[in-house]
Design a protein around this motif. Structure first.
Motif, PDB file in Angstrom:
ATOM      1  N   PRO A 157       5.078   7.613 -43.389  1.00  0.00           N
ATOM      2  CA  PRO A 157       6.379   7.080 -43.823  1.00  0.00           C
ATOM      3  C   PRO A 157       6.204   5.808 -44.637  1.00  0.00           C
ATOM      4  O   PRO A 157       5.398   4.938 -44.303  1.00  0.00           O
ATOM      5  CB  PRO A 157       7.100   6.801 -42.500  1.00  0.00           C
ATOM      6  CG  PRO A 157       6.456   7.731 -41.515  1.00  0.00           C
ATOM      7  CD  PRO A 157       5.025   7.828 -41.933  1.00  0.00           C
ATOM      8  N   GLN A 158       6.949   5.743 -45.734  1.00  0.00           N
ATOM      9  CA  GLN A 158       6.916   4.606 -46.657  1.00  0.00           C
ATOM     10  C   GLN A 158       5.526   4.385 -47.252  1.00  0.00           C
ATOM     11  O   GLN A 158       5.226   3.312 -47.761  1.00  0.00           O
ATOM     12  CB  GLN A 158       7.400   3.329 -45.970  1.00  0.00           C
ATOM     13  CG  GLN A 158       8.766   3.453 -45.319  1.00  0.00           C
ATOM     14  CD  GLN A 158       9.827   4.005 -46.278  1.00  0.00           C
ATOM     15  OE1 GLN A 158       9.899   3.581 -47.423  1.00  0.00           O
ATOM     16  NE2 GLN A 158      10.630   4.963 -45.807  1.00  0.00           N
ATOM     17  N   GLY A 159       4.685   5.401 -47.210  1.00  0.00           N
ATOM     18  CA  GLY A 159       3.380   5.309 -47.834  1.00  0.00           C
ATOM     19  C   GLY A 159       2.445   4.311 -47.189  1.00  0.00           C
ATOM     20  O   GLY A 159       1.521   3.808 -47.838  1.00  0.00           O
ATOM     21  N   ARG A 160       2.610   4.030 -45.897  1.00  0.00           N
ATOM     22  CA  ARG A 160       1.798   3.017 -45.226  1.00  0.00           C
ATOM     23  C   ARG A 160       0.391   3.562 -44.962  1.00  0.00           C
ATOM     24  O   ARG A 160       0.213   4.475 -44.151  1.00  0.00           O
ATOM     25  CB  ARG A 160       2.447   2.577 -43.915  1.00  0.00           C
ATOM     26  CG  ARG A 160       3.791   1.865 -44.094  1.00  0.00           C
ATOM     27  CD  ARG A 160       4.200   1.173 -42.804  1.00  0.00           C
ATOM     28  NE  ARG A 160       4.308   2.105 -41.688  1.00  0.00           N
ATOM     29  CZ  ARG A 160       5.402   2.786 -41.383  1.00  0.00           C
ATOM     30  NH1 ARG A 160       6.500   2.629 -42.114  1.00  0.00           N
ATOM     31  NH2 ARG A 160       5.431   3.594 -40.355  1.00  0.00           N
ATOM     32  N   ILE A 161      -0.593   3.028 -45.656  1.00  0.00           N
ATOM     33  CA  ILE A 161      -1.965   3.476 -45.502  1.00  0.00           C
ATOM     34  C   ILE A 161      -2.438   3.222 -44.073  1.00  0.00           C
ATOM     35  O   ILE A 161      -2.271   2.125 -43.529  1.00  0.00           O
ATOM     36  CB  ILE A 161      -2.894   2.750 -46.494  1.00  0.00           C
ATOM     37  CG1 ILE A 161      -2.388   2.966 -47.929  1.00  0.00           C
ATOM     38  CG2 ILE A 161      -4.320   3.244 -46.360  1.00  0.00           C
ATOM     39  CD1 ILE A 161      -2.303   4.399 -48.334  1.00  0.00           C
ATOM     40  N   GLY A 162      -3.022   4.244 -43.462  1.00  0.00           N
ATOM     41  CA  GLY A 162      -3.534   4.103 -42.102  1.00  0.00           C
ATOM     42  C   GLY A 162      -2.556   4.544 -41.046  1.00  0.00           C
ATOM     43  O   GLY A 162      -2.963   4.812 -39.903  1.00  0.00           O
ATOM     44  N   ALA A 163      -1.262   4.627 -41.380  1.00  0.00           N
ATOM     45  CA  ALA A 163      -0.275   5.110 -40.418  1.00  0.00           C
ATOM     46  C   ALA A 163      -0.387   6.625 -40.310  1.00  0.00           C
ATOM     47  O   ALA A 163      -0.930   7.305 -41.185  1.00  0.00           O
ATOM     48  CB  ALA A 163       1.131   4.705 -40.857  1.00  0.00           C
ATOM     49  N   MET A 164       0.114   7.166 -39.221  1.00  0.00           N
ATOM     50  CA  MET A 164       0.048   8.611 -39.020  1.00  0.00           C
ATOM     51  C   MET A 164       1.025   9.316 -39.954  1.00  0.00           C
ATOM     52  O   MET A 164       2.193   8.922 -40.080  1.00  0.00           O
ATOM     53  CB  MET A 164       0.383   8.955 -37.575  1.00  0.00           C
ATOM     54  CG  MET A 164      -0.694   8.519 -36.592  1.00  0.00           C
ATOM     55  SD  MET A 164      -2.323   9.236 -36.974  1.00  0.00           S
ATOM     56  CE  MET A 164      -1.979  10.989 -36.763  1.00  0.00           C
ATOM     57  N   PRO A 165       0.570  10.377 -40.641  1.00  0.00           N
ATOM     58  CA  PRO A 165       1.462  11.113 -41.535  1.00  0.00           C
ATOM     59  C   PRO A 165       2.490  11.928 -40.773  1.00  0.00           C
ATOM     60  O   PRO A 165       2.325  12.209 -39.583  1.00  0.00           O
ATOM     61  CB  PRO A 165       0.505  12.020 -42.309  1.00  0.00           C
ATOM     62  CG  PRO A 165      -0.664  12.189 -41.405  1.00  0.00           C
ATOM     63  CD  PRO A 165      -0.798  10.909 -40.634  1.00  0.00           C
ATOM     64  N   GLU A 166       3.541  12.290 -41.474  1.00  0.00           N
ATOM     65  CA  GLU A 166       4.582  13.156 -40.936  1.00  0.00           C
ATOM     66  C   GLU A 166       4.932  14.207 -41.981  1.00  0.00           C
ATOM     67  O   GLU A 166       4.751  13.976 -43.181  1.00  0.00           O
ATOM     68  CB  GLU A 166       5.833  12.338 -40.597  1.00  0.00           C
ATOM     69  CG  GLU A 166       5.617  11.282 -39.522  1.00  0.00           C
ATOM     70  CD  GLU A 166       6.871  10.453 -39.279  1.00  0.00           C
ATOM     71  OE1 GLU A 166       7.908  10.722 -39.945  1.00  0.00           O
ATOM     72  OE2 GLU A 166       6.811   9.535 -38.435  1.00  0.00           O
ATOM     73  N   PRO A 167       5.419  15.374 -41.565  1.00  0.00           N
ATOM     74  CA  PRO A 167       5.831  16.384 -42.550  1.00  0.00           C
ATOM     75  C   PRO A 167       6.907  15.830 -43.478  1.00  0.00           C
ATOM     76  O   PRO A 167       7.774  15.060 -43.059  1.00  0.00           O
ATOM     77  CB  PRO A 167       6.381  17.521 -41.684  1.00  0.00           C
ATOM     78  CG  PRO A 167       5.704  17.341 -40.350  1.00  0.00           C
ATOM     79  CD  PRO A 167       5.561  15.846 -40.179  1.00  0.00           C
TER      80      PRO A 167
END
Length: 353
Positions: A157-167
Motif C-alpha cells: 500500500p502506498q508503494g512503501r518499500i519493504g511493507a507487505m504487498p496486498e492484491p
C-alpha cells in the motif's frame, strides 16, 4: 555490408554448426567472400524479457529516465549481445514507438504503460486505473501498438518499500482484462509476489513476473496452460540494504530457498523460464543466478536465448532468419561470466562488436 562465416558450437544445444551471413540473413550454405567471425561458441542474440527502458533507480524506487538514458541503454544492451527485449511497463509510449519504428538492431516487444491501482506502485511512473477500467486501459495500449500489457497485480500500500504487498484488483476484474486482451490478440504479463499467482494463472495471464508467491501446484497449472515465468532473480534476491529491519534478511533467505526449489522444478515440468534484468541486473547476471539456484547451465542459456525467443515469437538461429547472434572465445556453460565478454555481436548481419 561485410559477409561473415561463423563456425563452432551452437548453444544452448551444443551441436557443431556453421553459418554464413549475407545481406542481413543467415545461410546454411557457403556464400562467397565471407570472412571468419571471431569466437568458437555461438548463441542467438540474448533476450532481456523483463526490461524497463524508461526507468532508472531512485532513492525509494524506480523513477522516469531522461531520453538520453534510453539511447545509452540500448547501445549498452546491443554491445553486450542483448538483441531483443520485452519492455515490461513504462510511464509513457517510448517502448511502443521503439517497437514500431525500430531500435537500431534490437527487437523491442512492448507492454505499454503500467496497469496499476492507485497507491499500488512506485509514484510518478504510472497513471492509476480502477478494476472497472482495466479492460479499456489494456486494449488502449494494444491499439497504440503494444503486443503485451503489464498488470501490477499486487504491491505494498502506498508503494512503501519493504511493507507487505496486498492484491491490487479483484480477480473478476483481472479475468475481464485477460479476456479483453486475448480477444484483441495481445498477452498479459503480471507482476505478482503473493500466492494469488495461482488465481492469476487460472484467470489466464501469460507470464508470471517475479513470482515469489509461486508453489509447485501453480507451476503445474502453468505447464498445463502454457504459461512462462520470469523470476528476475537479480531483483528478488538483491542484497539486503544496510540498516534494514531483521525480517528483510529472513525474507530473503526464504526467497533463496524458494527459488532453489522451484526454478529447477519449473524447468523439469516444462514451464519456460525467461531471463529478466528488471531495473537492477543484467542478462549475464541473471543467467549466473539461475545456475546458482540449480538450473543446468544449458537451460539457463536457453532462458536467455531460445526459450525466450520462442515464447515471445522471435526467431533464433535458422536459415533465412535475421542474422542476430553472439559469439564467445570460451564456453559460457562452464562459466556464465563469459557472457559479459562477447568475441563478436552481429545484429541484422552487421557486426556491432
Amino acid at each position: 555490408m561485410t559477409r561473415w562465416r561463423v563456425a563452432g558450437t551452437q548453444l544452448p544445444e551444443g551441436a557443431e554448426a556453421s553459418w554464413w551471413i549475407a545481406d542481413g540473413i543467415l545461410h546454411d550454405t557457403p556464400v562467397a567472400d565471407a570472412q571468419d567471425l571471431p569466437g568458437r561458441w555461438m548463441l542467438p542474440g540474448l533476450v532481456d524479457a523483463h526490461c524497463h527502458l524508461t526507468l532508472i533507480g531512485g532513492e525509494t524506487g524506480p523513477v522516469p529516465a531522461p531520453p538520453e538514458h534510453v539511447t545509452a541503454l540500448l547501445a549498452e544492451l546491443r554491445a553486450s549481445g542483448v538483441l531483443a527485449l520485452r519492455d515490461t511497463g513504462a510511464p509513457d509510449d517510448t517502448a511502443i514507438r521503439l517497437s514500431l519504428e525500430g531500435a537500431d538492431g534490437i527487437d523491442v516487444v512492448a507492454c505499454g504503460r503500467f496497469l496499476a491501482a492507485r497507491g499500488r506502485y512506485f509514484p510518478g511512473v504510472y497513471l492509476p486505473v480502477t478494476g472497472e477500467e482495466l479492460p479499456a486501459a489494456a486494449t488502449a495500449e494494444l491499439a497504440a501498438g503494444a503486443t503485451w500489457v503489464k498488470l501490477v497485480a499486487d504491491f505494498p500500500p502506498q508503494g512503501r518499500i519493504g511493507a507487505m504487498p496486498e492484491p491490487s484488483f479483484d480477480i473478476g476484474d483481472v479475468r475481464r482484462l485477460v479476456d479483453a486482451v486475448h480477444a484483441a490478440g495481445g498477452r498479459v504479463a503480471a507482476h505478482v509476489t503473493l500466492p494469488i499467482a495461482r488465481e492469476l494463472v487460472e484467470a489466464g495471464v501469460d507470464t508470471i513476473e517475479h513470482g515469489t508467491g509461486l508453489d509447485e501446484g501453480t507451476l503445474q497449472l502453468m505447464a498445463q496452460r502454457g504459461g512462462a515465468w520470469t523470476p528476475t532473480l537479480s531483483a528478488v534476491l538483491a542484497p539486503v540494504p544496510l540498516g534494514a529491519p531483521a525480517e528483510w534478511a529472513t525474507r530473503k533467505a526464504e526467497r533463496v530457498e524458494l527459488m532453489q526449489r522451484l526454478v529447477p522444478q519449473a524447468q523439469r515440468i516444462g514451464v519456460p523460464i525467461l531471463t529478466g534484468s528488471d531495473v537492477v541486473g543484467t542478462v549475464a547476471g541473471e543467467v549466473a543466478r539461475l545456475v546458482e539456484v540449480g538450473l543446468p547451465p544449458a537451460a539457463a542459456l536457453a532462458a536467455a536465448t531460445t526459450s525466450a525467443r520462442s515464447y515471445l515469437g522471435l526467431p533464433a538461429l535458422s536459415a533465412g532468419s535475421p542474422a542476430d547472434l553472439v559469439t564467445y572465445d570460451a564456453d559460457p556453460r562452464d562459466d556464465p561470466e563469459v557472457l559479459r565478454h562477447p568475441a563478436a555481436v552481429v545484429s541484422r548481419g552487421r557486426r556491432v562488436r
